[in-house]
Scaffold this active site. Structure first.
Site, PDB file in Angstrom:
ATOM      1  N   ASP A 152     104.356 106.253 -16.741  1.00 24.60           N
ATOM      2  CA  ASP A 152     104.771 107.497 -16.085  1.00 24.60           C
ATOM      3  C   ASP A 152     104.399 107.469 -14.710  1.00 24.60           C
ATOM      4  O   ASP A 152     105.259 107.960 -13.928  1.00 24.60           O
ATOM      5  CB  ASP A 152     103.878 108.504 -16.736  1.00 24.60           C
ATOM      6  CG  ASP A 152     104.141 109.947 -16.380  1.00 24.60           C
ATOM      7  OD1 ASP A 152     104.882 110.527 -16.766  1.00 24.60           O
ATOM      8  OD2 ASP A 152     103.464 110.352 -15.495  1.00 24.60           O
ATOM      9  N   SER A 184     106.871 112.465 -16.953  1.00 25.42           N
ATOM     10  CA  SER A 184     108.236 111.825 -17.392  1.00 25.42           C
ATOM     11  C   SER A 184     107.980 111.472 -18.785  1.00 25.42           C
ATOM     12  O   SER A 184     109.091 111.325 -19.466  1.00 25.42           O
ATOM     13  CB  SER A 184     107.934 110.420 -16.434  1.00 25.42           C
ATOM     14  OG  SER A 184     107.874 110.586 -15.160  1.00 25.42           O
ATOM     15  N   ASP A 185     107.023 110.898 -19.248  1.00 25.76           N
ATOM     16  CA  ASP A 185     106.680 110.736 -20.831  1.00 25.76           C
ATOM     17  C   ASP A 185     106.911 112.014 -21.691  1.00 25.76           C
ATOM     18  O   ASP A 185     107.746 111.892 -22.677  1.00 25.76           O
ATOM     19  CB  ASP A 185     105.258 110.475 -21.192  1.00 25.76           C
ATOM     20  CG  ASP A 185     104.963 108.733 -20.906  1.00 25.76           C
ATOM     21  OD1 ASP A 185     105.738 108.186 -21.047  1.00 25.76           O
ATOM     22  OD2 ASP A 185     103.982 108.617 -20.196  1.00 25.76           O
ATOM     23  N   LEU A 186     106.663 113.079 -21.390  1.00 21.39           N
ATOM     24  CA  LEU A 186     106.689 114.395 -21.926  1.00 21.39           C
ATOM     25  C   LEU A 186     108.093 114.923 -22.025  1.00 21.39           C
ATOM     26  O   LEU A 186     108.582 115.315 -22.933  1.00 21.39           O
ATOM     27  CB  LEU A 186     105.887 115.496 -21.409  1.00 21.39           C
ATOM     28  CG  LEU A 186     104.403 115.263 -21.489  1.00 21.39           C
ATOM     29  CD1 LEU A 186     103.650 116.296 -20.848  1.00 21.39           C
ATOM     30  CD2 LEU A 186     103.796 115.366 -22.690  1.00 21.39           C
ATOM     31  N   GLY A 189     110.143 112.540 -24.323  1.00 24.19           N
ATOM     32  CA  GLY A 189     109.750 112.847 -25.692  1.00 24.19           C
ATOM     33  C   GLY A 189     110.868 114.106 -26.038  1.00 24.19           C
ATOM     34  O   GLY A 189     111.275 114.226 -27.072  1.00 24.19           O
TER      35      GLY A 189
END
Length: 417
Positions: A152, A184-186, A189
């Site tokens: 991230d 960025s991860d969230l 997802g």
């Protein structure tokens, strides 16, 4: 092996959907948690003796003997955990058998990493043509960076996000800054969830599965939104403005006599009302500031005038006056304050569920309220492998003798709870 416990019956719009989750850390688990909240049956596959990396991302850790981190707990509810050594041929074969009962596979291995085990999309599509298979990587399945690991923090920098986050150069504390959450991860997802649901719609109409190739970098660049459009369509290079807005002024924090207050004025009417409230109505009549575009161009002249007027106020008084006038404003809450905000309490966002041993786990619930099929919280984040026996017995019909043999051989593992 422990006796398998009957799982609670799911509810929600995705009841009947079966998801095999081969992902770890955050983007993939966030996606599968959303699917689980909406009723999908999610089976999380972890490596024996290792488990999801984030189980060790602490402190803090849950005080129940598991040493599972609070980080892990935020993204893994509504799942059952099985520990299978997929690097062993017999372990990979177990997973292939589980795929036959699944609608969706989510994985975030490096590009090509699962092919050696026969768990890549072409291999599994040959077994189950209607499978929806979602691969999440840092940079995607092709291109010059496809083999580079993506995290991230790295993605926030490469995507340009950090170039517009933080205080401007030349002021104390100026310089690029990452967002305080792994956005960025969230967001990846969430895009994975959207894409999976779209692919399932296509499958239901045609009987055809498909591969979803999702990259953290692509996701974060797509979310540059107005900042990218300012450059692409107006030639305006975005820059760091602290808490100010690149287009709308005033839309930032101001210092009162006893603290900070946020002022978020989105149109000319709101600006005129606010100038009357702070006893500077002439600012709204000044041709430099009368329209949103004028204020954006002349912010360097406007903001000092507003700073001087607002500095005379106490923060609580100004916020109260703005509320009475119907103007958007408020304070910067610490996270404990935000979670205890009366609106958040009224909306019931903070939830609690018990692990199998009775240990309570608090979490933030699904934010959308579906009137007919609300989100459902039935499984606390599991210990690594705690459902191995139950899942393999239920899903594949393995006998207790077979389970004991696999356990002894190190093909599977189970955490006793």
């Amino acid at each position: 092996m422990t006796e398998p416990a009957a799982p609670p019956s799911p509810t929600g719009p995705l009841v009947g959907l079966r998801v095999l989750d081969l992902s770890r850390v955050l983007a993939g688990p966030w996606c599968t948690q959303v699917l689980g909240d909406l009723g999908a049956e999610v089976i999380k596959v972890e490596q024996p003796g290792q488990g999801d990396d984030t189980r060790r991302w602490g402190p803090p850790f849950l005080d129940d003997g598991s040493r599972d981190s609070a980080y892990y707990l935020c993204a893994n509810r509504n799942k059952r955990s099985v520990a299978i050594n997929l690097s062993a041929p017999e372990g990979a074969a177990l997973i292939r058998r589980m795929v036959l009962n699944a609608d969706v596979v989510v994985e975030n291995f490096r590009v090509g990493g699962l092919a050696r085990y026969g768990l890549d999309y072409p291999s599994l599509r040959a077994l189950k043509p209607d499978l929806v298979y979602c691969s999440i990587t840092g940079f995607g399945q092709d291109g010059p960076y496809k083999d580079v690991g993506g995290y991230d923090f790295l993605i926030q920098g490469l995507s340009g996000l950090m170039s517009v986050t933080g205080l401007p150069d030349g002021v104390p504390g100026g310089g690029p800054m990452k967002v305080g959450l792994p956005v960025s991860d969230l967001f990846t997802g969430l895009y994975a969830t959207i894409s999976i649901l779209a692919a399932l719609r296509h499958r239901d109409q045609t009987g055809e599965g498909q591969h979803i190739d999702l990259a953290l970098l692509d996701t974060q660049v797509s979310l540059l939104t107005n900042q990218a459009s300012n450059w692409l369509n107006g030639g305006m290079a975005p820059r760091r403005l602290g808490n100010a807005h690149p287009n709308t002024v005033p839309y930032q924090d101001f210092r009162c006599a006893d603290g900070e207050v946020l002022v978020a004025l989105g149109n000319d009417r709101q600006f005129r009302t606010f100038t009357r409230l702070i006893e500077r109505p002439e600012l709204a009549d000044d041709p430099r500031f009368s329209t949103s575009a004028d204020r954006s161009v002349n912010r360097a002249e406007l903001i000092p005038e507003m700073n001087a007027a607002i500095a005379r106020w106490k923060a609580e008084d100004l916020i109260g006056a703005m509320e009475q006038a119907g103007l958007p404003g408020g304070k910067v809450n610490e996270i404990p304050e935000a979670l205890d905000h009366p609106q958040i309490r009224a909306r019931g966002l903070v939830q609690e569920i018990a692990r199998r041993d009775g240990t309570p786990v608090k979490f933030l619930g699904f934010p959308a309220r579906l009137s007919a099929t609300p989100a459902d919280y039935r499984h606390a984040p599991p210990r690594s492998g705690e459902d191995t026996a139950a899942v393999l017995e239920d899903e594949l019909g393995l006998t207790k003798h077979e389970l004991e043999r696999l356990l002894t051989a190190g093909i599977i593992a189970e955490t006793l709870s």
